[in-house]
Enzyme design. Structure first.
Site, mmCIF file in Angstrom:
data_model
loop_
_atom_site.group_PDB
_atom_site.id
_atom_site.type_symbol
_atom_site.label_atom_id
_atom_site.label_comp_id
_atom_site.label_asym_id
_atom_site.label_seq_id
_atom_site.Cartn_x
_atom_site.Cartn_y
_atom_site.Cartn_z
ATOM 1 C CG HIS B 121 -5.511 8.352 9.054
ATOM 2 N ND1 HIS B 121 -5.132 8.052 7.770
ATOM 3 C CD2 HIS B 121 -4.361 8.522 9.756
ATOM 4 C CE1 HIS B 121 -3.806 8.047 7.711
ATOM 5 N NE2 HIS B 121 -3.318 8.329 8.894
ATOM 6 C CG ASP B 198 -8.962 3.499 10.582
ATOM 7 O OD1 ASP B 198 -8.160 2.667 11.068
ATOM 8 O OD2 ASP B 198 -8.611 4.622 10.190
ATOM 9 C CD GLN B 201 -3.516 5.398 15.856
ATOM 10 O OE1 GLN B 201 -3.006 5.001 16.904
ATOM 11 N NE2 GLN B 201 -2.793 5.915 14.874
ATOM 12 C CE LYS B 224 -1.097 3.352 12.495
ATOM 13 N NZ LYS B 224 -0.140 4.450 12.342
ATOM 14 C CB CYS B 364 -2.847 11.384 7.771
ATOM 15 S SG CYS B 364 -1.178 11.156 7.201
#
Lengths: 148, 409
Positions: B121, B198, B201, B224, B364
């Site tokens: 991302h 990261d 997600q 999220k 993104c």
């Protein structure tokens, strides 16, 4: 919203311009070339114009995008070919007003691009419709800056 | 897992959009919030709103207790060793930027390497481009396999003795690929580099154990995972955080301030300059309670079933291309796709007319779009509140979109 309402967005004439774009390709002897993209969605367009004695004698575009952005580009090129720069900018502003649903007194015919009026009911798609027209304006502005 | 009982707790789901019941398939962008989270935030503002770590008054200490208790919850939620390793940030982007600006700029020099993947991302890519530009380090990319996965051989080949930082997403927000972080960490550490993950997600959808993963930094966002926007977390191993300088200076993060010099508070507060995101943190704490009561394993299984079902339903539609890995074990609840001859924007507009919310665009991840050789994709993403009926609605909507664009005109 029903499929009937979708039809107000995707009018026959829009799909015709999308499937059979006018003035799509590369203009070899252009005097103005401008690239523009829509950073939120990745659509991109290149507008190439040939200006002679203040008149846009030829114009082409290429790029990638959704039906609305590509149809709008096709309609824009058809409309401004043979017009002078000042008229082209006026037409672009008339187009922005129409797309945003603003009332206007100006009596300017946008020809096929009038079919994009329905976009005003789909706020998420306004940027798709205006991409080519913004590129047109940027092309003129960049050239002025360049001359200075 | 009782989905109808879960759905009852999300007030937003019970509405009509464009005269159809809402089908929300955009949780990878942001999740919806259960009533308990909304209530926790309202309760803070209506009953004990006060600044933290300051006054001696009753409301002040209630707010401070609540804020710091969430830090303990987060520590348990991701199995960090101590609360000193949990820093509240504005979100994943801010967390990664903190690592890049503090750890990155002081540990990377000219000639060093920073290793990324092409599925990152923008928020785990641009901060490192900036570090590379300012230090003279070079950026390297681990290539992707044909289905958008990473091979450990490629990781071992790309990471060298000159590599200082490896930054990789846990789960791709476009392909849904789950990367083998634990195995990657072993390779990265053998070469003497640190691993930044990261987790935006992954943290909403699976059990995270940062000690088991053995990553050096792990960043994620609250919004999220059923919490409000504006709150996120940076986990870092204490040995690194202790040696890092803050990047934001001001109130709250100081120990002693003189006219010409100042000292910082101890961990984790030295990284939390200014009045912190108190209501956001309280919302995050409530979201963790909510998710843990259902159980992360149950959530993961539910989503895997949904995506398996979605892949089966969608792949039966002629002219559809699904991106990302085929094996269920390698993917999370994200499904990106395109329909031949129909731009994803147009797909999303037709679906919206049916009350179905999906994302369309480059997500993104422009370098990944380039790798896929597309300008954009449509993306449906599921969460604990989605049902198979909603996947059916998606499949029916896609058939309509295809017919609308190919048959009508």
């Amino acid at each position: 919203m029903s499929f009937n309402q979708l039809d107000t967005l995707y009018r026959q004439v829009i799909m015709d311009h999308y499937k059979k774009p006018r003035n799509k390709g590369v203009l070899e002897d252009s005097s103005i070339t401008v690239n523009m993209n829509n950073p939120t969605c990745g659509d991109r367009i290149r507008v190439m114009m040939k200006e002679e004695n203040g008149i846009i004698t030829d114009v082409k575009f290429d790029g990638e995008g959704c039906s609305i952005s590509m149809a709008s580009a096709s309609m824009m090129t058809q409309l401004i070919k043979g017009k002078d720069r000042e008229t082209a900018i006026k037409l672009a502003h008339r187009f922005y007003d129409m797309i945003q649903g603003n009332e206007t007194d100006e009596d300017l015919d946008l020809e096929d691009a009038e079919a994009l009026q329905g976009v005003s009911k789909f706020p998420a798609r306004i940027k798709c419709a205006t991409l080519a027209w913004k590129a047109l304006e940027k092309g003129f502005k960049d050239e002025l800056n360049h001359e200075e | 897992m009782d989905i109808s009982a879960i759905r009852k707790q999300f007030p937003i789901l019970h509405q009509q959009v464009n005269e159809h019941p809402l089908v929300y398939l955009d949780s990878a962008a942001t999740s919806q919030k259960p009533q308990s989270v909304i209530d926790a935030i309202a309760k803070y503002y209506s009953e004990y709103n006060a600044n933290v770590h300051r006054g001696v008054h009753t409301l002040g200490s209630k707010a401070t207790d609540a804020y710091e208790m969430v830090r303990e919850k987060v520590q348990r939620f991701i199995n960090a060793q101590s609360t000193e390793e949990i820093i509240f940030t504005r979100g994943t982007t801010t967390a990664i930027n903190l690592v890049a600006q503090s750890f990155g700029r002081s540990n990377v020099k000219k000639g060093d390497e920073i290793v990324l993947t092409q599925m990152e991302h923008h928020s785990n890519l641009i901060p490192w481009q900036q570090v590379a530009k300012s230090t003279g380090a070079s950026l390297k990319y681990i290539p992707l396999q044909s289905e958008g996965t990473l091979s450990l051989e490629d990781v071992a080949k790309t990471v060298t003795e000159r590599t200082k930082i490896v930054a990789i997403t846990h789960v791709s927000n476009v392909l849904g690929t789950i990367n083998p972080i634990k195995e990657i960490a072993r390779i990265v550490h053998e070469k003497g580099a640190v691993l930044v993950v990261d987790g935006a997600q992954s943290s909403p959808h699976m059990k995270i154990d940062v000690q088991d993963l053995d990553c050096d930094f792990f960043a994620f966002s609250g919004h999220k995972m059923c919490a409000p926007t504006g709150i996120g977390v940076l986990y870092g191993k204490k040995e690194w955080l202790e040696r890092m300088e803050p990047v934001e200076f001001g109130g709250e993060m100081i120990d002693f301030v003189g006219l010409y010099d100042s000292t910082w508070k101890e961990l984790p507060w030295k990284f939390e300059g200014g009045t912190p995101i108190i209501a956001g943190a309280i919302g995050l704490g409530s979201a963790i309670d909510f998710l843990e009561e259902i159980g992360m394993e149950a959530i993961e299984k539910h989503e895997r079933d949904l995506i398996e079902y979605a892949m089966e339903r969608l792949s039966n539609i002629e002219g559809i291309t699904i991106y990302g890995p085929n094996k269920q074990k390698q993917r999370s609840g994200v499904l990106s796709f395109n329909i031949d001859e129909v731009h994803p924007h147009d797909v999303a507009t037709v679906l919206d007319a049916e009350g179905i919310a999906v994302r369309a665009g480059h997500h993104c991840a422009q370098p990944l779009m380039k790798w896929l050789n597309v300008t954009a994709t449509a993306r449906a993403s599921v969460y604990l509140y989605n049902t198979k009926d909603e996947i059916d609605r998606l499949a029916e909507g896609l058939v309509k979109a295809k017919e609308f664009f190919t048959d009508v005109f």
